[in-house]
Design an enzyme around this catalytic site. Structure first.
Site, mmCIF file in Angstrom:
data_model
loop_
_atom_site.group_PDB
_atom_site.id
_atom_site.type_symbol
_atom_site.label_atom_id
_atom_site.label_comp_id
_atom_site.label_asym_id
_atom_site.label_seq_id
_atom_site.Cartn_x
_atom_site.Cartn_y
_atom_site.Cartn_z
ATOM 1 N N ARG A 97 3.590 -1.660 -5.699
ATOM 2 C CA ARG A 97 3.844 -0.409 -6.408
ATOM 3 C C ARG A 97 5.188 0.229 -6.034
ATOM 4 O O ARG A 97 5.906 0.721 -6.893
ATOM 5 C CB ARG A 97 2.717 0.564 -6.069
ATOM 6 C CG ARG A 97 2.703 1.803 -6.935
ATOM 7 C CD ARG A 97 1.698 2.832 -6.388
ATOM 8 N NE ARG A 97 0.415 2.280 -6.079
ATOM 9 C CZ ARG A 97 -0.626 2.283 -6.910
ATOM 10 N NH1 ARG A 97 -0.521 2.830 -8.089
ATOM 11 N NH2 ARG A 97 -1.771 1.752 -6.540
ATOM 12 N N GLY A 130 0.758 -1.243 0.000
ATOM 13 C CA GLY A 130 0.000 0.000 0.000
ATOM 14 C C GLY A 130 0.784 1.286 0.000
ATOM 15 O O GLY A 130 0.197 2.354 -0.246
ATOM 16 N N GLU A 157 3.749 -6.920 1.861
ATOM 17 C CA GLU A 157 3.363 -7.266 0.489
ATOM 18 C C GLU A 157 3.465 -6.051 -0.423
ATOM 19 O O GLU A 157 2.464 -5.630 -1.026
ATOM 20 C CB GLU A 157 1.926 -7.797 0.480
ATOM 21 C CG GLU A 157 1.687 -9.008 1.375
ATOM 22 C CD GLU A 157 0.199 -9.337 1.538
ATOM 23 O OE1 GLU A 157 -0.663 -8.571 1.071
ATOM 24 O OE2 GLU A 157 -0.087 -10.381 2.151
ATOM 25 N N CYS A 211 -11.345 3.589 -29.455
ATOM 26 C CA CYS A 211 -12.586 4.287 -29.756
ATOM 27 C C CYS A 211 -13.394 4.610 -28.504
ATOM 28 O O CYS A 211 -14.551 4.165 -28.384
ATOM 29 C CB CYS A 211 -13.413 3.431 -30.703
ATOM 30 S SG CYS A 211 -12.401 2.867 -32.060
ATOM 31 N N GLU A 212 -12.806 5.285 -27.561
ATOM 32 C CA GLU A 212 -13.583 5.886 -26.490
ATOM 33 C C GLU A 212 -12.805 7.028 -25.874
ATOM 34 O O GLU A 212 -11.576 7.015 -25.866
ATOM 35 C CB GLU A 212 -14.039 4.861 -25.446
ATOM 36 C CG GLU A 212 -13.010 3.992 -24.811
ATOM 37 C CD GLU A 212 -13.664 3.063 -23.767
ATOM 38 O OE1 GLU A 212 -14.085 3.570 -22.728
ATOM 39 O OE2 GLU A 212 -13.743 1.854 -24.034
ATOM 40 N N TYR A 232 -8.557 5.136 -13.021
ATOM 41 C CA TYR A 232 -8.437 5.812 -11.713
ATOM 42 C C TYR A 232 -8.148 7.303 -11.852
ATOM 43 O O TYR A 232 -7.709 7.922 -10.882
ATOM 44 C CB TYR A 232 -7.290 5.197 -10.901
ATOM 45 C CG TYR A 232 -7.221 3.700 -10.885
ATOM 46 C CD1 TYR A 232 -8.196 2.936 -10.223
ATOM 47 C CD2 TYR A 232 -6.170 3.027 -11.485
ATOM 48 C CE1 TYR A 232 -8.115 1.558 -10.194
ATOM 49 C CE2 TYR A 232 -6.078 1.644 -11.457
ATOM 50 C CZ TYR A 232 -7.060 0.924 -10.813
ATOM 51 O OH TYR A 232 -6.972 -0.439 -10.779
HETATM 52 N N1 LLP Z 1 -1.539 -7.013 -0.766
HETATM 53 C C1 LLP Z 1 -2.833 -7.064 -1.104
HETATM 54 C C2 LLP Z 1 -3.716 -7.967 -0.360
HETATM 55 C C3 LLP Z 1 -3.327 -6.244 -2.131
HETATM 56 O O1 LLP Z 1 -4.602 -6.288 -2.443
HETATM 57 C C4 LLP Z 1 -2.437 -5.384 -2.838
HETATM 58 C C5 LLP Z 1 -2.904 -4.541 -3.923
HETATM 59 C C6 LLP Z 1 -1.086 -5.381 -2.452
HETATM 60 C C7 LLP Z 1 -0.671 -6.188 -1.412
HETATM 61 C C8 LLP Z 1 -0.063 -4.505 -3.132
HETATM 62 O O2 LLP Z 1 -0.360 -3.175 -2.915
HETATM 63 P P1 LLP Z 1 0.660 -2.014 -3.345
HETATM 64 O O3 LLP Z 1 1.877 -2.134 -2.464
HETATM 65 O O4 LLP Z 1 1.001 -2.205 -4.750
HETATM 66 O O5 LLP Z 1 -0.082 -0.757 -3.116
HETATM 67 N N2 LLP Z 1 -4.515 -1.388 -9.975
HETATM 68 C C9 LLP Z 1 -4.399 -0.346 -8.968
HETATM 69 C C10 LLP Z 1 -3.822 -0.862 -7.665
HETATM 70 C C11 LLP Z 1 -4.586 -2.040 -7.106
HETATM 71 C C12 LLP Z 1 -4.004 -2.578 -5.850
HETATM 72 C C13 LLP Z 1 -4.643 -3.871 -5.489
HETATM 73 N N3 LLP Z 1 -4.120 -4.508 -4.322
HETATM 74 C C14 LLP Z 1 -3.592 0.825 -9.526
HETATM 75 O O6 LLP Z 1 -3.182 0.759 -10.681
HETATM 76 O O7 LLP Z 1 -3.411 1.822 -8.839
#
Ligand code: LLP
Length: 423
Positions: free
Chosen positions: A280, A238, A277, A347-348, A320
């Site tokens: 990003r 996150g 976990e 096309c959008e 987003y």
């Molecule tokens: N752990 C779990 C249970 C998650 O659901 C996620 C991301 C992560 C770890 C990794 O989170 P991060 O460190 O990457 O923030 N597609 C969206 C982001 C979706 C995140 C989904 N879950 C975007 O492009 O911003």
């Protein structure tokens, strides 16, 4: 902080000129930097403590080259499907360093994970707990699990990526957590080890993360006081990254040190193994999407820069309203700037990478880089409009390798089958 920079007026990925990649591989193409991935992983690991488990979130970028680069540094994997588990295993991440999360793991996926002997399954509901225990017991196994709890505290860069709120589908409810924990401790097919939490993505509000972690700490203490086993705490991912100038933190240093310090304060004296976990923050600015200007559509009041990448290749702006910086591959010598809407061929109208963006003057044939596209870029791509999935290139110092070739039309057409009555 990343390893994409200008050398003599041309944008390079480490020691490789992006124009060379465009020429040899074509555009659009994703380009990843090994040094950036390695650097972010190391900084993260150091920030949260060498003894912590770092499970890289494969969903951010599941490219084999990316996974292998991280595997070499000892990274584990956070996975959310059988496909991701298989990908992590193929990259050389041992099952003992893989966790499996997600609200809807199928029976087949659970069986696959149990048989693979993965480190931990993060269980998100009572019915999943029952299903998993049955599946493992039927195989004479006891699967290590943690219970993902919804802390009723959400945060994130967009409502669509906030997961910790009471209205979000993730995790067992706060009020049910203790009962389910006791239940799990008495089930034949699972061995409950602790708790997991993940409240959202693209988070800069560390106070929200802290509040959620404090709740988890309280619950762990309460469980331990009842004599229940609770030795693991998975704090999810996150941590946000700066997509544009003006974000509260420099990429990945200050933010990660602040985050690590906050985690240490919250978990001080709590005798558990910590897991993380991150997705990003490891892969985000380790990748860019290289694309070519096809046309300029000049109107009286607007200039549309039509590029060859589209929302099927990078959906974040459409989905987003995400901001991505756009850098020219060849630095302008004149210094003239223009205001453009940067759009793709789909096309959008949502197929727009930037609206009213001030950029150096560009013309058809010029290359531009859509920055910070290493996370949730290629991994979210599709073949919408029957466009081919874009290739992915991994750079390592002065070398580069195509780690996923561009899809071919034969492959695309080969996906479908003709129904008998139309043959
Ligand atoms: N752990 C779990 C249970 C998650 O659901 C996620 C991301 C992560 C770890 C990794 O989170 P991060 O460190 O990457 O923030 N597609 C969206 C982001 C979706 C995140 C989904 N879950 C975007 O492009 O911003």
């Amino acid at each position: 902080m990343h390893h994409f920079d200008y050398q003599n007026g041309s944008l390079y990925a480490e020691g490789v000129d992006l124009a060379t990649i465009a020429q040899e591989v074509g555009t659009p193409v994703y380009v990843y930097s090994s040094a950036t991935l390695e650097r972010h992983y190391r900084v993260f690991k150091e920030a949260v403590g060498e003894k912590s488990h770092v499970f890289y979130a494969v969903k951010a970028n599941g490219n084999l080259g990316v996974l292998m680069t991280l595997a070499k540094l000892g990274a584990g994997a956070d996975t959310v499907s059988e496909g991701e588990i298989r990908k992590a295993l193929a990259a050389g991440i041992p099952p003992g360093r893989i966790v499996f999360s997600g609200v809807g793991k199928s029976a087949q996926e659970l069986a696959f994970a149990v048989e693979a002997g993965i480190y931990q399954i993060n269980v998100e509901s009572e019915s999943e707990l029952e299903a998993l225990s049955g599946i493992a017991a039927a195989r004479g196994k006891r699967q290590a699990i943690v219970l993902r709890v919804n802390p009723e505290i959400g945060a994130g860069g967009h409502a669509k990526i906030t997961t910790g709120g009471a209205a979000n589908k993730f995790g067992v409810s706060w009020s049910e957590a203790e009962r389910l924990y006791v239940r799990a401790a008495n089930m034949a097919g699972v061995s409950i080890k602790g708790l997991a939490v993940h409240i959202g993505s693209q988070i800069f509000d560390f106070a929200a993360l802290e509040a959620a972690f404090i709740r988890m700490r309280g619950l762990i203490e309460n469980l331990k006081a009842q004599g229940l086993p609770a030795t693991r705490l998975d704090l999810g991912g996150g941590v946000g990254v700066p997509y544009e100038i003006g974000y509260p933190f420099e990429y990945g240093t200050d933010s990660l040190q602040t985050y690590g310090q906050m985690v240490r304060n919250v978990t001080k004296g709590l005798d558990v193994e910590l897991g993380f976990e991150p997705g990003r923050v490891i892969a985000g600015n380790a990748g860019l999407l290289l694309t070519k200007v096809l046309y300029l559509n000049e109107r009286a009041d607007r200039s549309f820069l039509v590029v060859d990448a589209a929302m099927n290749d990078l959906v974040r702006p459409a989905m987003y309203e995400a901001h991505h910086e756009i850098w020219p591959v060849r630095k302008s010598e004149s210094g003239t700037t223009r205001t453009y809407d940067v759009v793709g061929p789909i096309c959008e109208s949502s197929d727009t990478f930037a609206t009213e963006r001030i950029l150096p003057e560009l013309k058809a044939g010029d290359l531009i880089a859509i920055m910070t596209a290493g996370a949730y870029g290629a991994s979210m791509s599709s073949t919408y409009n029957q466009r081919l999935l874009v290739p992915e290139v991994l750079v390592k110092e002065r070398e580069f390798a195509v780690t996923r070739p561009r899809q071919t039309f034969e492959e695309l057409l080969g996906l479908d089958r003709t129904p008998d009555w139309l043959a």
